[in-house]
Scaffold this motif. Structure first.
Motif, short mmCIF file in Angstrom:
data_model
loop_
_atom_site.label_atom_id
_atom_site.label_comp_id
_atom_site.label_asym_id
_atom_site.label_seq_id
_atom_site.Cartn_x
_atom_site.Cartn_y
_atom_site.Cartn_z
N MET A 10 0.82 -1.21 0.00
CA MET A 10 0.00 0.00 0.00
C MET A 10 0.86 1.27 0.00
N ASP B 258 3.01 1.17 -2.95
CA ASP B 258 2.28 1.55 -4.15
C ASP B 258 2.25 3.06 -4.33
N ILE B 259 1.96 3.74 -3.21
CA ILE B 259 1.91 5.20 -3.27
C ILE B 259 3.27 5.76 -3.63
N ILE C 5 5.65 4.22 -5.29
CA ILE C 5 5.93 3.92 -6.71
C ILE C 5 5.24 4.94 -7.61
N ALA C 6 3.96 5.18 -7.31
CA ALA C 6 3.20 6.15 -8.12
C ALA C 6 3.87 7.52 -8.07
N LEU D 31 7.09 7.48 -10.18
CA LEU D 31 6.81 7.50 -11.63
C LEU D 31 6.37 8.89 -12.07
N LEU D 32 5.43 9.47 -11.31
CA LEU D 32 4.93 10.79 -11.70
C LEU D 32 6.01 11.85 -11.59
N GLY E 139 11.30 3.76 -9.15
CA GLY E 139 9.93 3.28 -9.01
C GLY E 139 9.78 1.87 -9.55
N ALA E 140 10.38 1.61 -10.72
CA ALA E 140 10.28 0.27 -11.32
C ALA E 140 10.95 -0.77 -10.42
N TYR F 51 8.72 -1.60 -7.67
CA TYR F 51 7.56 -2.33 -8.14
C TYR F 51 7.86 -3.81 -8.31
N PHE F 52 9.01 -4.12 -8.94
CA PHE F 52 9.32 -5.53 -9.18
C PHE F 52 9.88 -6.20 -7.93
N ILE G 3 -3.62 2.77 -7.88
CA ILE G 3 -2.81 3.99 -7.95
C ILE G 3 -1.60 3.83 -8.88
N VAL G 4 -0.99 2.61 -8.87
CA VAL G 4 0.18 2.42 -9.72
C VAL G 4 -0.21 2.45 -11.20
N ALA H 246 -0.98 6.07 -12.13
CA ALA H 246 0.25 6.84 -12.23
C ALA H 246 1.03 6.42 -13.47
N SER I 184 2.03 8.96 -16.34
CA SER I 184 3.42 9.30 -16.67
C SER I 184 3.73 8.94 -18.11
N VAL J 253 6.55 -1.30 -15.73
CA VAL J 253 5.71 -1.24 -14.53
C VAL J 253 4.23 -1.41 -14.89
#
Lengths: 115, 131, 94
Positions: free
Chosen positions: B1, B4-5, B7-8, B11-12, B52-53, B56-57, C8-9, C12, C16, C60
């Motif tokens: 959770m 996830d935030i 990671i987002a 990425l952004l 971020g990637a 994620y992995f 969310i991922v 995002a 992006s 991702v």
């Protein structure tokens, strides 16, 4: 200052400090450049200044030019034929002398101590 | 959770930096300043995205691949920038009129004067060290 | 607001990707416009950096990590291309 004689641990410690310094500079530079692009008026007063390097080895030179290109508004442009001068394009040059001194003390000294 | 935030966010943030770099490449007044944007801001954005990637992995092998990508970009981007910048300067790509000082021009004129006076060895020297 | 958090991922990632594509479009504008050959080379280098970033986001977004080596290959080729361009520019001037 004698890098040859300083212990492995001291060099490792300095290397760690240097990488922290590098990361800090990269983050700061990215935000600075981003800020300058996003604000409608350009505050930038660019210029090219010469910085003297006294006898750096190839490895030191590589690290220094890499560091210079990746940090606040600086970009290494050219190297003189005898490798004594590095020409840097800088985005904010209010005072060439102060900037030159700052780069010589901050970057060249650090790089010479560690590598 | 929470990851996830994060990671987002990474990425952004990374793509925001890349977008700012692209804006810079369109807006900035001269070639050299555009190069500042193209090398720094975009390389930094790339690092954020790949961080971020990696999160994620969450896999060691993927992490190694990503470290390789980031290391590679961080070693090559400044070299490429230096080479293009130098080539552009020698080709007389103009500086912005607000440019304050230029300590490189006298140096190059000096070496070009040497070429004209037929000093071939001195003329060849400036090109060698960084190649 | 809480409804978004499970996705969310994905959100995002899509956002992006859109931003990166916009960045590619801006860099392409510079590529077409010039004014100097050096400007075009920098725009091209920027586009390859953005492509590498796009591959990261794509990995991702789809969960396929097999595309990551492609990023390494693009980076390698782009670097060689830039070096070749820089040398060509130096030659042409002489």
């Amino acid at each position: 200052m004698s890098t040859q004689r300083s212990s492995v641990f001291l060099r490792l410690w300095r290397g760690l400090l240097f990488s922290l310094f590098y990361v800090k500079e990269v983050v700061a530079s990215s935000f600075l450049v981003a800020y300058d692009i996003l604000t409608p008026r350009l505050y930038s007063r660019p210029g090219i200044i010469a910085v003297s390097l006294c006898s750096l080895t190839d490895r030191q030179l590589l690290v220094l030019t890499n560091l210079v290109t990746m940090t606040p508004g600086t970009l290494s442009l050219d190297l003189s034929a005898d490798r004594s001068m590095l020409y840097i394009h800088h985005m904010h040059v209010p005072d060439p002398e102060a900037l030159r001194r700052q780069i010589e003390e901050d970057y060249v000294r650090r790089v010479r101590e560690i590598f | 959770m929470i990851t996830d935030i994060l990671i987002a966010f990474l990425l952004l943030g990374g793509s925001a930096f890349a977008l700012v770099a692209a804006l810079g490449i369109v807006r900035l007044p001269d070639f050299y300043m555009r190069m500042h944007a193209a090398t720094k801001a975009s390389a930094f954005g790339l690092v954020l995205i790949f961080a971020g990637a990696a999160l994620y992995f969450g896999d060691l092998l993927v992490l190694l691949e990503i470290l390789l990508i980031v290391f590679f970009v961080y070693v090559t981007a400044p070299i490429a920038a230096h080479l293009i910048g130098r080539a552009a300067y020698h080709m007389n790509v103009p500086l912005w009129e607000e440019t304050q000082v230029d300590e490189l021009r006298p140096r190059i004129e000096e070496s070009e004067a040497e070429i004209e006076s037929g000093n071939a060895s001195a003329a060849a020297a400036p090109d060698d060290p960084a190649d | 607001m809480l409804l978004f958090i499970p996705h969310i991922v994905e959100i995002a990632g899509s956002a992006s990707m859109g931003m990166l594509l916009l960045a590619v479009a801006l860099a392409t504008w510079r590529l077409l416009r010039g004014p100097d050959l050096a400007d075009r080379v920098v725009a091209l280098e920027m586009i390859t950096l953005l492509l590498i970033a796009l591959i990261g986001v794509y990995a991702v977004r789809t969960g396929i990590d097999a595309v990551l080596p492609v990023a390494i290959v693009i980076g390698l080729i782009a670097f060689l291309g830039t070096v070749a361009f820089a040398r060509y520019l130096m030659r042409r001037k002489a």
